[in-house]
Motif scaffolding. Structure first.
Motif, PDB file in Angstrom:
ATOM      1  N   GLY A 165       0.797  -1.229   0.000  1.00  0.00           N
ATOM      2  CA  GLY A 165       0.000   0.000   0.000  1.00  0.00           C
ATOM      3  C   GLY A 165       0.824   1.271   0.000  1.00  0.00           C
ATOM      4  O   GLY A 165       0.296   2.367   0.235  1.00  0.00           O
ATOM      5  N   LEU A 166       2.116   1.153  -0.287  1.00  0.00           N
ATOM      6  CA  LEU A 166       3.005   2.316  -0.279  1.00  0.00           C
ATOM      7  C   LEU A 166       3.276   2.860  -1.676  1.00  0.00           C
ATOM      8  O   LEU A 166       4.008   3.828  -1.827  1.00  0.00           O
ATOM      9  CB  LEU A 166       4.337   1.940   0.398  1.00  0.00           C
ATOM     10  N   LEU A 167       2.684   2.229  -2.679  1.00  0.00           N
ATOM     11  CA  LEU A 167       2.817   2.700  -4.057  1.00  0.00           C
ATOM     12  C   LEU A 167       1.443   2.551  -4.704  1.00  0.00           C
ATOM     13  O   LEU A 167       0.799   1.502  -4.572  1.00  0.00           O
ATOM     14  CB  LEU A 167       3.875   1.881  -4.801  1.00  0.00           C
ATOM     15  N   TYR A 168       0.976   3.589  -5.365  1.00  0.00           N
ATOM     16  CA  TYR A 168      -0.413   3.602  -5.841  1.00  0.00           C
ATOM     17  C   TYR A 168      -0.520   4.487  -7.080  1.00  0.00           C
ATOM     18  O   TYR A 168       0.392   5.245  -7.413  1.00  0.00           O
ATOM     19  CB  TYR A 168      -1.336   4.132  -4.748  1.00  0.00           C
ATOM     20  N   ARG A 169      -1.636   4.379  -7.754  1.00  0.00           N
ATOM     21  CA  ARG A 169      -1.917   5.206  -8.932  1.00  0.00           C
ATOM     22  C   ARG A 169      -2.907   6.288  -8.528  1.00  0.00           C
ATOM     23  O   ARG A 169      -3.884   6.023  -7.817  1.00  0.00           O
ATOM     24  CB  ARG A 169      -2.488   4.341 -10.056  1.00  0.00           C
ATOM     25  N   ASP A 170      -2.639   7.521  -8.979  1.00  0.00           N
ATOM     26  CA  ASP A 170      -3.487   8.634  -8.552  1.00  0.00           C
ATOM     27  C   ASP A 170      -3.493   9.714  -9.630  1.00  0.00           C
ATOM     28  O   ASP A 170      -2.589   9.786 -10.469  1.00  0.00           O
ATOM     29  CB  ASP A 170      -2.940   9.208  -7.240  1.00  0.00           C
ATOM     30  N   ALA A 293     -10.513  13.872  -9.985  1.00  0.00           N
ATOM     31  CA  ALA A 293     -11.108  13.374 -11.227  1.00  0.00           C
ATOM     32  C   ALA A 293     -12.057  14.388 -11.848  1.00  0.00           C
ATOM     33  O   ALA A 293     -12.334  14.327 -13.061  1.00  0.00           O
ATOM     34  CB  ALA A 293     -11.847  12.065 -10.954  1.00  0.00           C
ATOM     35  N   ASP A 294     -12.574  15.325 -11.036  1.00  0.00           N
ATOM     36  CA  ASP A 294     -13.533  16.320 -11.535  1.00  0.00           C
ATOM     37  C   ASP A 294     -12.877  17.644 -11.906  1.00  0.00           C
ATOM     38  O   ASP A 294     -13.549  18.555 -12.424  1.00  0.00           O
ATOM     39  CB  ASP A 294     -14.613  16.572 -10.477  1.00  0.00           C
ATOM     40  N   MET A 295     -11.558  17.782 -11.625  1.00  0.00           N
ATOM     41  CA  MET A 295     -10.879  19.037 -11.948  1.00  0.00           C
ATOM     42  C   MET A 295     -10.716  19.166 -13.460  1.00  0.00           C
ATOM     43  O   MET A 295     -10.381  18.195 -14.146  1.00  0.00           O
ATOM     44  CB  MET A 295      -9.516  19.093 -11.247  1.00  0.00           C
ATOM     45  N   LEU A 296     -10.950  20.343 -13.958  1.00  0.00           N
ATOM     46  CA  LEU A 296     -10.965  20.569 -15.408  1.00  0.00           C
ATOM     47  C   LEU A 296      -9.551  20.630 -15.987  1.00  0.00           C
ATOM     48  O   LEU A 296      -8.651  21.231 -15.406  1.00  0.00           O
ATOM     49  CB  LEU A 296     -11.714  21.859 -15.731  1.00  0.00           C
ATOM     50  N   PRO A 371       2.096  22.691 -15.322  1.00  0.00           N
ATOM     51  CA  PRO A 371       1.460  21.811 -14.328  1.00  0.00           C
ATOM     52  C   PRO A 371       0.266  21.146 -15.022  1.00  0.00           C
ATOM     53  O   PRO A 371      -0.575  21.834 -15.619  1.00  0.00           O
ATOM     54  CB  PRO A 371       1.010  22.781 -13.236  1.00  0.00           C
ATOM     55  N   TRP A 372       0.213  19.824 -14.986  1.00  0.00           N
ATOM     56  CA  TRP A 372      -0.799  19.104 -15.762  1.00  0.00           C
ATOM     57  C   TRP A 372      -1.382  17.982 -14.938  1.00  0.00           C
ATOM     58  O   TRP A 372      -0.654  17.258 -14.251  1.00  0.00           O
ATOM     59  CB  TRP A 372      -0.159  18.556 -17.042  1.00  0.00           C
ATOM     60  N   LEU A 373      -2.683  17.840 -15.007  1.00  0.00           N
ATOM     61  CA  LEU A 373      -3.398  16.840 -14.221  1.00  0.00           C
ATOM     62  C   LEU A 373      -3.437  15.531 -14.991  1.00  0.00           C
ATOM     63  O   LEU A 373      -4.057  15.432 -16.045  1.00  0.00           O
ATOM     64  CB  LEU A 373      -4.819  17.344 -13.933  1.00  0.00           C
ATOM     65  N   THR A 374      -2.720  14.534 -14.478  1.00  0.00           N
ATOM     66  CA  THR A 374      -2.662  13.237 -15.160  1.00  0.00           C
ATOM     67  C   THR A 374      -2.695  12.105 -14.145  1.00  0.00           C
ATOM     68  O   THR A 374      -2.487  12.310 -12.954  1.00  0.00           O
ATOM     69  CB  THR A 374      -1.362  13.076 -15.981  1.00  0.00           C
ATOM     70  N   ASP A 375      -2.945  10.899 -14.667  1.00  0.00           N
ATOM     71  CA  ASP A 375      -2.856   9.695 -13.849  1.00  0.00           C
ATOM     72  C   ASP A 375      -1.409   9.226 -13.853  1.00  0.00           C
ATOM     73  O   ASP A 375      -0.834   8.971 -14.918  1.00  0.00           O
ATOM     74  CB  ASP A 375      -3.759   8.598 -14.414  1.00  0.00           C
ATOM     75  N   GLN A 376      -0.807   9.111 -12.674  1.00  0.00           N
ATOM     76  CA  GLN A 376       0.584   8.680 -12.551  1.00  0.00           C
ATOM     77  C   GLN A 376       0.696   7.732 -11.368  1.00  0.00           C
ATOM     78  O   GLN A 376      -0.219   7.619 -10.542  1.00  0.00           O
ATOM     79  CB  GLN A 376       1.506   9.893 -12.324  1.00  0.00           C
TER      80      GLN A 376
END
Length: 879
Positions: A165-170, A293-296, A371-376
């Motif tokens: 649980g110390l590494l996750y996708r967000d 997830a809702d941020m534009l 600055p860019w909102l991505t899944d990492q």
């Protein structure tokens, strides 16, 4: 004994001895039963070439490694290179572009194969250059962060951290490089001052009752605004909190929220919030209740405008790059009457106020970072940081210099989640597989992932690779064979004894090694962390290619030799302070090597060879007892300095001993009277010098070691001197020190008074006397005739402890002319001294002038003050 050449030529010996050491396996630890000692090299980029920072870092590591080896330890210096994801991919893509090819013309596997081809052909440049510097690394076990064994360790760490649980996708904001189309680390971002603008906008209230004013340096981001923030205590907006404003252009309704991020003292006190494109705004958005997830998001991977989730951006703005979008948005805002003009000091209106803006750029791509909102993928750094913080607090890891601890604690205690994924093809591919329904399966192999997913589930591996810092954080133990080794102590090689690092990678590498090492090995990765400063240009400025002030260490080696450059680095390294590059000092240390070379030639010419004993030979003569004592004191000083990581103190102790005590005094004292005892003592001292100096200047010392006597072993695997206080004879030492004091006093007086160098003159001893044991030395070295009684006529007093002697000057110099010369020189020195003192006493100069100008003025003042004192003393001698 091999006769030394007349001239010291570094190039003639460096290649020879390095090849000899490496071919004979002398860098490889193989001392059975010896205490293991280990250091790991910060792995340079496989694309890299030796720069002056590498020269400093690796010189310090080599000094410690060679010293440990000489102390009888089983010394291992781990060497290897980093696969350098972004840098290497860029190099290969540039080469492909020359052939009119693109990465996407090939499959991923084909491209990666081309990178491996490049690595095999061109990836060893920096390791060849490290050899030129003299680095005694264990090349027989050279590692690479993409080699098979290391890669297994990387995958194991990823999977275990995920399962724990110390590494996750967000979904979070990252530093996005539109030129490379990947997330990058803070280290890869450089901030530049850019001439920009500051726009003020009116956002109308939803009910039409007025507007709220906001300001921005990035007006295009208003297309994705989600709120306006005001400070909770700002009375101007208390009644507006919770109400909405309608955004110009898009018409989007967004709330006015209370948040302490807004500063009532700045501008209107209201701040537009774009959580999908600003790090501060992202945190404000979370506090306001927006889910990530809702941020534009209004940009694509190439920083071009895309439609937001609510579809409110006008079609004619879509596809525009940021710079063009900014112009188009400003034009619309102006047309719609919501742009507040800036009025300059002359009353002229402009669209915006000119501002100098700190702007982030990719250090490799050269484009503005978004600055860019991505899944990492993220590591829970805050949890891993806790044991690493305690390790420093408890002293399990000693940070040198200790002043860095405060910075370390501040960063580690406020550490953010660590983004470890990169959108590249070259690197450790993330061991995660996605099913069509979005579920993820993390495993070391595709087969294991399929077992987790079950039969019939179609899996696709994550296309991303891991951040290079993620893999390099495992360097202290993955290079030792973990996890195959299975033994947490790794054969006594973990923890490493010390890590040498620039302070600039304290958090990107050092701290992360501590986090990973303590988590997986249950112990610190190194016992001491030594942080050195930067090598700066001569004027103190930071070196950069754009400024044209970089220095090529290989050029310095070509000109002065590796030994001289290494000694310069050591002598200037003062516990983390930045080093100012000074080529004259490098040249000076080449002259130091030449002096030692010539001293060894003198020894050869006088039958002085290498010693056959570690203990000092028996001595009866005062000069021999004195030099033995000086040698013992120097060994002690160097031992203490290296124990405290005072590289400068160690280097300068050796320098002063070799130059002043051995070459300038001892060899002069024994000249013409070299008996068997003196040969034995001189040979022993010279051997001690070579061993002491070897970690700093390995090439010349190895050459001289073999030239002075037939040896049973190479110096690199010799034995470090053992200072023995029993060899000291305080009475003999004081006798010679008194002799030196008298000779120096006479020489100083002769120089001050312009006494011709070849003139032998009378030194009257008055009621005193010079001990018979040293009288002949005084006469020869000071060029005087010792004469009992008082001097008559013109004379110059010589103070020697409690006694006063006198130099007879009649017929030696023109006293009147000499008084006139000294009076004139004194007046000139005093005038310059006082002028400089006045300048330094002017607060305006000290506060406004460049620091280097103030520093030079202080140095000049000290020099002129010393000159004035010297001339005044010389006049006083004449009476």
């Amino acid at each position: 004994m091999t006769e030394l050449a007349k001239t010291f030529d570094p190039a003639a010996i460096e290649t020879k001895w390095y090849a000899h050491w490496e071919e004979n396996g002398l860098f490889h630890p193989e001392r059975a039963g010896a205490e293991p000692w280990t250091i790991v090299n910060p792995p340079p980029n496989v694309t890299g070439s030796l720069h002056i920072g590498h020269a400093l870092d690796n010189t310090l590591q080599d000094i410690l490694t060679r010293h440990a080896r000489l102390k009888g330890k089983d010394a291992l210096w781990v060497v290897g290179t980093d696969h350098a994801g972004i840098a290497t991919q860029m190099v290969v893509e540039r080469q492909m572009a020359l052939r009119q090819q693109k990465r996407t013309d090939f499959t991923r596997d084909e491209f990666v194969a081309k990178v491996w081809e490049w690595k095999a052909e061109s990836g060893g440049q920096i390791t060849r250059q490290l050899r030129r510097l003299g680095c005694s690394m264990d090349w027989a076990n050279e590692r690479f962060t993409m080699d098979e064994g290391f890669s297994k360790a990387v995958l194991k760490v990823f999977v275990e951290l995920y399962n724990q649980g110390l590494l996750y996708r967000d979904k979070r904001l990252v530093n996005w490089d539109p030129g490379l189309a990947t997330a990058i680390s803070d280290l890869e971002v450089e901030t530049r001052e850019v001439r920009g603008s500051f726009w003020r906008l009116r956002y109308p209230l939803e009910d039409g009752s007025g507007f709220i004013e906001v300001a921005t340096t990035r007006p295009e981001t208003m297309l994705a605004d989600m709120a306006v923030a005001v400070h909770p205590t700002d009375a101007r907006y208390t009644d507006l909190v919770g109400k909405n404003v309608r955004l110009p252009i898009t018409g989007r309704l967004i709330p006015i929220v209370a948040d302490e991020h807004a500063d009532p003292e700045l501008g209107s006190g209201a701040v537009k919030i774009t959580p999908g494109h600003d790090f501060n705004d992202f945190e404000v958005g979370k506090r306001a209740g927006f889910k990530a997830a809702d941020m534009l998001n209004m940009l694509d991977a190439k920083a071009q405008v895309v439609q937001t989730a609510d579809g409110l951006i006008p079609d004619d703005l879509l596809g525009l790059p940021v710079a063009e979008a900014r112009k188009a948005v400003v034009a619309r805002l102006k047309r719609d009457g919501v742009l507040i003009p800036h009025v300059d000091k002359d009353g002229v209106e402009h669209d915006a106020e000119p501002r100098t803006i700190q702007t982030p750029y990719g250090d490799r791509s050269g484009v503005v970072i978004e600055p860019w909102l991505t899944d990492q993928w993220y590591v829970d750094a805050a949890t891993l940081a806790k044991p690493a913080i305690e390790a420093v607090r408890s002293g399990a890891v000693q940070v040198v210099p200790k002043t860095w601890e405060k910075t370390y604690f501040n960063w580690m205690e406020n550490i953010q989640p660590w983004c470890v994924s990169r959108q590249l093809w070259w690197g450790h591919r993330i061991p995660a597989w996605f099913a069509e329904d979005g579920s993820v399966f993390v495993a070391e192999t595709a087969e294991e992932a399929q077992e987790l997913a079950g039969e019939g589930v179609t899996l696709t591996q994550d296309p991303d690779v891991l951040d290079t810092w993620f893999s390099s954080a495992l360097w202290p133990f993955a290079t030792m064979g973990w996890p195959e080794n299975g033994d947490p102590t790794l054969g006594g090689r973990y923890p490493n004894d010390v890590l040498i690092s620039g302070f600039d990678i304290l958090f990107f590498w050092d701290a992360r090694m501590m986090m990973q090492g303590m988590h997986f090995m249950k112990d610190v990765p190194f016992r001491t962390l030594y942080l050195h400063g930067l090598v700066r240009a001569a004027d103190g400025a930071k070196m950069s290619k754009s400024k044209g002030n970089t220095v090529d260490p290989l050029g310095l080696i070509d000109q002065y030799g590796a030994d001289a450059l290494r000694f310069f680095m050591a002598a200037m390294e003062s516990q983390g302070r930045d080093i100012k590059m000074d080529e004259r000092r490098v040249e000076g240390y080449r002259n130091f090597a030449t002096k030692l070379w010539n001293a060894s030639r003198f020894a050869q010419a006088n039958g002085i060879g290498g010693s056959d004993t570690l203990e000092p030979p028996a001595a009866t003569l005062s000069v021999n007892k004195w030099i033995v004592a000086e040698t013992v004191a120097t060994v002690q000083a160097v031992d203490l300095a290296l124990a405290d990581y005072r590289f400068d103190a160690a280097a300068n102790a050796i320098y002063q001993f070799v130059w002043s005590r051995f070459c300038d005094w001892y060899l002069e004292l024994i000249k013409g009277n070299i008996d068997a005892e003196t040969k034995a003592v001189a040979g022993w001292v010279l051997d001690q010098i070579l061993v002491l100096l070897h970690p700093f200047m390995p090439f010349i010392t190895e050459e001289l070691w073999h030239a002075l006597a037939p040896r049973s072993h190479d110096l690199i695997v010799g034995q470090w001197p053992m200072p023995d206080a029993r060899a000291l004879d305080p009475a003999a030492t004081r006798e010679v020190e008194r002799l030196i004091e008298l000779v120096e006093a006479v020489r100083a007086a002769r120089a001050e008074l312009n006494v011709p160098p070849g003139a032998k003159i009378a030194l009257h001893t008055g009621a005193g006397a010079v001990p018979e044991a040293v009288a002949s030395y005084v006469e020869r070295l000071a060029r005087v005739t010792l004469t009992p009684g008082e001097a008559s006529g013109a004379r110059a007093p010589i103070l020697w402890g409690a006694e006063t002697f006198a130099l007879a000057l009649d017929g030696v110099i023109d006293l009147d002319a000499e008084r006139a010369r000294l009076t004139k020189s004194l007046a000139a020195a005093q005038k310059e001294r006082d002028a400089l003192a006045g300048r330094l006493g002017n607060a305006s100069f000290v506060e406004r002038a460049k620091p280097e100008a103030v520093e030079k003025a202080r140095a000049d003042h000290a020099e002129k003050a010393a000159d004035a004192a010297r001339f005044a003393a010389a006049l006083a001698r004449l009476g």
